[in-house]
Structure formats: structure tokens, C-alpha cells
Scaffold this motif. Structure first.
Motif, PDB file in Angstrom:
ATOM      1  N   VAL A  57       0.843  -1.194   0.000  1.00  0.00           N
ATOM      2  CA  VAL A  57       0.000   0.000   0.000  1.00  0.00           C
ATOM      3  C   VAL A  57       0.881   1.248   0.000  1.00  0.00           C
ATOM      4  N   GLU A  58       0.619   2.155  -0.930  1.00  0.00           N
ATOM      5  CA  GLU A  58       1.386   3.391  -1.046  1.00  0.00           C
ATOM      6  C   GLU A  58       0.878   4.439  -0.051  1.00  0.00           C
ATOM      7  N   PRO A  59       1.764   5.301   0.437  1.00  0.00           N
ATOM      8  CA  PRO A  59       1.298   6.448   1.222  1.00  0.00           C
ATOM      9  C   PRO A  59       0.440   7.367   0.352  1.00  0.00           C
ATOM     10  N   SER A  60      -0.211   8.333   0.976  1.00  0.00           N
ATOM     11  CA  SER A  60      -0.997   9.296   0.210  1.00  0.00           C
ATOM     12  C   SER A  60      -0.076  10.127  -0.679  1.00  0.00           C
ATOM     13  N   GLU A  61      -0.661  10.786  -1.672  1.00  0.00           N
ATOM     14  CA  GLU A  61       0.139  11.615  -2.584  1.00  0.00           C
ATOM     15  C   GLU A  61       0.848  12.732  -1.828  1.00  0.00           C
ATOM     16  N   LEU A  62       0.187  13.321  -0.848  1.00  0.00           N
ATOM     17  CA  LEU A  62       0.822  14.388  -0.067  1.00  0.00           C
ATOM     18  C   LEU A  62       2.014  13.852   0.696  1.00  0.00           C
ATOM     19  N   VAL A  63       1.867  12.711   1.329  1.00  0.00           N
ATOM     20  CA  VAL A  63       2.972  12.127   2.088  1.00  0.00           C
ATOM     21  C   VAL A  63       4.124  11.765   1.150  1.00  0.00           C
ATOM     22  N   LYS A  64       3.815  11.221  -0.014  1.00  0.00           N
ATOM     23  CA  LYS A  64       4.868  10.880  -0.973  1.00  0.00           C
ATOM     24  C   LYS A  64       5.634  12.117  -1.433  1.00  0.00           C
ATOM     25  N   SER A  65       4.969  13.269  -1.415  1.00  0.00           N
ATOM     26  CA  SER A  65       5.629  14.496  -1.869  1.00  0.00           C
ATOM     27  C   SER A  65       6.772  14.924  -0.953  1.00  0.00           C
ATOM     28  N   TRP A  66       6.816  14.380   0.256  1.00  0.00           N
ATOM     29  CA  TRP A  66       7.904  14.735   1.179  1.00  0.00           C
ATOM     30  C   TRP A  66       9.190  13.990   0.864  1.00  0.00           C
ATOM     31  N   GLY A  67       9.105  12.966   0.027  1.00  0.00           N
ATOM     32  CA  GLY A  67      10.288  12.222  -0.369  1.00  0.00           C
ATOM     33  C   GLY A  67      10.307  10.809   0.186  1.00  0.00           C
ATOM     34  N   ARG A  68      11.089   9.972  -0.446  1.00  0.00           N
ATOM     35  CA  ARG A  68      11.279   8.595  -0.001  1.00  0.00           C
ATOM     36  C   ARG A  68      12.373   8.539   1.056  1.00  0.00           C
ATOM     37  N   PHE A  69      12.325   7.512   1.887  1.00  0.00           N
ATOM     38  CA  PHE A  69      13.373   7.356   2.893  1.00  0.00           C
ATOM     39  C   PHE A  69      13.519   5.900   3.280  1.00  0.00           C
ATOM     40  N   LYS A  70      14.646   5.590   3.860  1.00  0.00           N
ATOM     41  CA  LYS A  70      14.892   4.266   4.409  1.00  0.00           C
ATOM     42  C   LYS A  70      14.547   4.292   5.889  1.00  0.00           C
ATOM     43  N   ALA A  71      13.696   3.379   6.321  1.00  0.00           N
ATOM     44  CA  ALA A  71      13.308   3.305   7.729  1.00  0.00           C
ATOM     45  C   ALA A  71      14.258   2.402   8.497  1.00  0.00           C
ATOM     46  N   ASP A  72      14.594   2.802   9.705  1.00  0.00           N
ATOM     47  CA  ASP A  72      15.378   1.957  10.609  1.00  0.00           C
ATOM     48  C   ASP A  72      14.582   0.683  10.870  1.00  0.00           C
ATOM     49  N   ASP A  73      15.202  -0.473  10.606  1.00  0.00           N
ATOM     50  CA  ASP A  73      14.477  -1.735  10.793  1.00  0.00           C
ATOM     51  C   ASP A  73      14.854  -2.452  12.088  1.00  0.00           C
ATOM     52  N   LEU A  74      15.424  -1.712  13.040  1.00  0.00           N
ATOM     53  CA  LEU A  74      15.697  -2.295  14.347  1.00  0.00           C
ATOM     54  C   LEU A  74      14.388  -2.758  14.984  1.00  0.00           C
ATOM     55  N   GLN A  75      14.382  -3.964  15.535  1.00  0.00           N
ATOM     56  CA  GLN A  75      13.185  -4.500  16.183  1.00  0.00           C
ATOM     57  C   GLN A  75      12.695  -3.520  17.253  1.00  0.00           C
ATOM     58  N   LEU A  76      11.419  -3.158  17.191  1.00  0.00           N
ATOM     59  CA  LEU A  76      10.896  -2.157  18.125  1.00  0.00           C
ATOM     60  C   LEU A  76      10.924  -2.637  19.570  1.00  0.00           C
ATOM     61  N   ASN A  77      10.963  -3.938  19.791  1.00  0.00           N
ATOM     62  CA  ASN A  77      11.144  -4.427  21.161  1.00  0.00           C
ATOM     63  C   ASN A  77      12.447  -3.905  21.760  1.00  0.00           C
ATOM     64  N   ARG A  78      13.506  -3.842  20.932  1.00  0.00           N
ATOM     65  CA  ARG A  78      14.807  -3.369  21.422  1.00  0.00           C
ATOM     66  C   ARG A  78      14.719  -1.890  21.817  1.00  0.00           C
ATOM     67  N   ILE A  79      13.981  -1.119  21.028  1.00  0.00           N
ATOM     68  CA  ILE A  79      13.815   0.300  21.344  1.00  0.00           C
ATOM     69  C   ILE A  79      12.974   0.457  22.606  1.00  0.00           C
ATOM     70  N   ALA A  80      11.911  -0.328  22.712  1.00  0.00           N
ATOM     71  CA  ALA A  80      11.059  -0.248  23.905  1.00  0.00           C
ATOM     72  C   ALA A  80      11.835  -0.603  25.161  1.00  0.00           C
ATOM     73  N   GLU A  81      12.719  -1.570  25.065  1.00  0.00           N
ATOM     74  CA  GLU A  81      13.523  -1.969  26.226  1.00  0.00           C
ATOM     75  C   GLU A  81      14.466  -0.869  26.688  1.00  0.00           C
ATOM     76  N   ALA A  82      14.806   0.052  25.803  1.00  0.00           N
ATOM     77  CA  ALA A  82      15.748   1.126  26.141  1.00  0.00           C
ATOM     78  C   ALA A  82      15.060   2.381  26.653  1.00  0.00           C
ATOM     79  N   ARG A  83      13.743   2.376  26.741  1.00  0.00           N
ATOM     80  CA  ARG A  83      13.011   3.593  27.104  1.00  0.00           C
ATOM     81  C   ARG A  83      13.347   4.079  28.510  1.00  0.00           C
ATOM     82  N   GLN A  84      13.461   3.180  29.463  1.00  0.00           N
ATOM     83  CA  GLN A  84      13.765   3.598  30.826  1.00  0.00           C
ATOM     84  C   GLN A  84      15.131   4.256  30.890  1.00  0.00           C
ATOM     85  N   THR A  85      16.114   3.662  30.222  1.00  0.00           N
ATOM     86  CA  THR A  85      17.451   4.245  30.183  1.00  0.00           C
ATOM     87  C   THR A  85      17.421   5.619  29.530  1.00  0.00           C
TER      88      THR A  85
END
Length: 344
Positions: free
Chosen positions: A301-329
């Protein structure tokens, strides 16, 4: 007992409801942090497709505590939430249960769902840099660069303890470790143009006013400002900046999610899983994409045309569990460096 609890809950709903929650075989009950304008079209489409009636309670806080207090008598089948921190907190509070679904596994990338299948992402939003069109010439940036002295007195952001900030800071901790993250956060603090204050839109307003040149913000706020016909000055703010997606040439831009979870004592479990699978489908993902300027988790599924107008990007694919575990720190580091006091 459950029917009386449901009646009581319907009478004390914290906000508007589509219907009074119930335990009928053809219904499902949702507690939602997501706003009515976004959720109602999705639920209407689900009911049209399946015949299952969706009842929803909207609130801005306290839903996890309510589910926990209701225990086995909760009417809630699903919780729709706004970031991985809330989803992980619900899991830690013991109010979730795992969902094994081939459909969810197929539609939702592994790094956007809990490793134990206790929560699932539905949409993503990137934590980006809003940069002044007039005063910032570069077209790429990294999060690490935000600590570079060249930005001294030029950076704005909201409170370091806000969920959006903690999400980004947690990703730095997860990637770099606590000590390097602390040094980085001290550098970012030293570059602040003012004490952290306001929401993400307020940071763009500050750039428009010349108080700073760059700011941290979530992508979807750009869409909200660009289409705001009630407060048209926000269109001017948005027109004064462009989006830079950090770290697109290495690990990728930090993203957070909106998501969903099945409650531990869901009274309509089967219907709830059907709704979860529907929300991950192309039909629902397209409604999300058009309704809230977010990115679908379903890659087809593509983003909306407005969102696409901001440009393409590479998303960090780090498992979000790892990020959640670091929240307290990350939260502790914000206090240790006294980030919200601003630059000295």
C-alpha cells in the motif's frame, strides 16, 4: 456479571461512542487512543465486510489502567494505541495475550510487531528534521549531527520526556549504548535555541519565526499543517520548512508506530482477531494512509500523494522491542543531563 459491567461502562464512557459495548456474538469492543475521525471509517468498512458490529470508546489516557482494573470482567477486546511505548507498557502490565495469525505475520513486518505477538503495528510515522528553507542549505542529515556545534543555538524540540522524544532517544541508546547516547544527548542539549517546549507544530512555528533553524518532529504533523483550513497560518509555517529524513544512507530514519493488541480477557476474541486482521489488510491500510498522513505497514500500500511528496526514505528496521527496552534508560539520561533545562 459481565453484562452489568458493560452497561456500567457504557454509562461512564470517557468520550463519544459508536455504540454501547456488548457481548453479542456479532460484535467486538474497542478501547481507542486513536481519534474518532480516523477510526470510525475503518470500523464502518469492517462491519460492511464482515457483518460484525464494532463498539468503541475513545480516550486520551488511562485505558490500560481501566483494562487492568476491570480484569476478567473487561468489555474490551482490543486496545488501539499511539506508540510502541504504550503498547509495550500494556504488555508489561499483563493485560495482553499473544495472537497467532498467518495473516498478521504476512502483512506486518517482523520489526513492527512484538516478538511474542503481544502487539502489532498498524501505521508508522518518522521522527524527522524540519529544516528552514531559507537558512538550511543541506539536503541530508544524521541524528548524530544534531550534536555538532555548528547547530549551536539553532535547534528546537519538545520536552525530552515526551513519548516522541523518548522513542528517538531510545533508538540512540539501542544503537549506540548508554554512554555514547549520553554524550550525544549532552551535545544536542548544548545546541538548543530555547528550552524544550510546546508540541511538534510549535517547533515549526518557531522556525517560521526565526527562533531556530531546525527542529525534531513527526512526519504527519506536516500533513496536518499543510491541510489546516481552520488555522491557515499553519500552512505558512509548513511552507517555511522542508523535511530531512535522517540517516537514510546508513541505518535509516527512526520510526514509531500506532498499533493494536488483544486484551488478556477479550470476551469476543474471535471477532477481535478478525478485526486485527482486517486492520492489517490493504483496504484498511489505504484508509489509514489517506486519513492521517501516516505510512502503511503493509508494503503493498502506497502512502498518500501528499505524504509521498515529502520524499522517499529508508526506515530503521531495528526490532521495536529493542527500542522499547531502552526507554527507561533514555528517560533517565534526559534527567541526568537536565535536557529540559535547555542550553546553558
Amino acid at each position: 456479571m459481565k453484562n452489568s459491567v458493560l452497561a456500567t461502562f457504557g454509562a461512564v464512557a470517557m468520550a463519544s461512542t459508536l455504540a454501547t459495548p456488548s457481548l453479542a456474538a456479532d460484535e467486538v469492543n474497542i478501547y481507542s487512543y486513536r481519534q474518532p475521525f480516523l477510526i470510525e471509517p475503518l470500523l464502518e468498512a469492517f462491519t460492511k465486510e464482515t457483518g460484525i458490529k464494532a463498539n468503541v470508546i475513545f480516550a486520551s489516557k488511562g485505558l490500560e489502567a481501566r483494562i487492568k482494573a476491570e480484569g476478567e470482567n473487561t468489555p474490551a477486546d482490543l486496545l488501539l494505541s499511539t506508540n510502541v511505548g504504550r503498547l509495550e507498557s500494556a504488555k508489561q502490565q499483563g493485560i495482553t495475550q499473544p495472537v497467532v495469525s498467518d495473516t498478521l505475520s504476512k502483512n506486518i513486518p517482523a520489526h513492527f510487531r512484538d516478538e511474542g505477538n503481544e502487539w502489532f503495528g498498524l501505521t508508522t510515522r518518522a521522527r524527522v528534521i524540519y529544516a528552514s528553507k531559507e537558512r538550511v542549505a543541506q539536503d541530508s542529515i544524521t541524528y548524530e549531527e544534531l550534536a555538532d556545534p555548528k547547530w549551536k543555538g539553532r535547534l528546537c524540540t519538545r520536552s525530552g520526556q515526551h513519548d516522541y522524544s523518548i522513542g528517538l532517544f531510545s533508538s540512540i541508546v539501542a544503537h549506540k549504548g548508554k554512554e555514547e547516547a549520553k554524550v550525544w544527548l549532552e551535545g544536542v542539549k548544548a545546541n538548543l535555541a530555547r528550552r524544550p517546549t510546546g508540541n511538534d507544530r510549535a517547533q515549526v512555528k518557531a522556525i517560521f519565526a526565526g527562533e531556530c533553524d531546525i527542529a525534531l518532529g513527526n512526519t504527519y504533523y506536516m500533513g496536518k499543517m499543510q491541510t489546516n483550513d481552520k488555522e491557515v497560518e499553519q500552512k505558512e509555517w509548513a511552507n517555511s520548512v522542508r523535511i530531512l529524513f535522517p540517516n537514510t544512507n546508513d541505518r535509516g530514519t527512526h520510526v514509531n508506530i500506532s498499533g493494536m493488541l488483544l486484551t488478556k480477557y477479550a470476551p469476543n476474541k474471535g471477532n477481535a482477531i478478525k478485526l486485527m486482521e482486517f486492520l492489517s489488510s490493504a483496504n484498511a491500510q489505504q484508509i489509514y494512509a489517506e486519513g492521517n498522513f501516516e505510512y502503511p505497514v503493509l508494503s503493498d500500500v502506497e502512502p498518500s500523494e501528499l505524504v509521498k511528496s515529502w520524499g522517499r526514505f529508508k526506515a530503521d528496521d531495528l526490532q521495536l522491542n529493542r527500542i522499547a527496552e531502552a526507554r527507561q534508560t533514555a528517560s533517565e539520561l534526559v534527567d541526568i543531563v537536565d535536557f529540559d533545562a535547555g542550553a546553558e
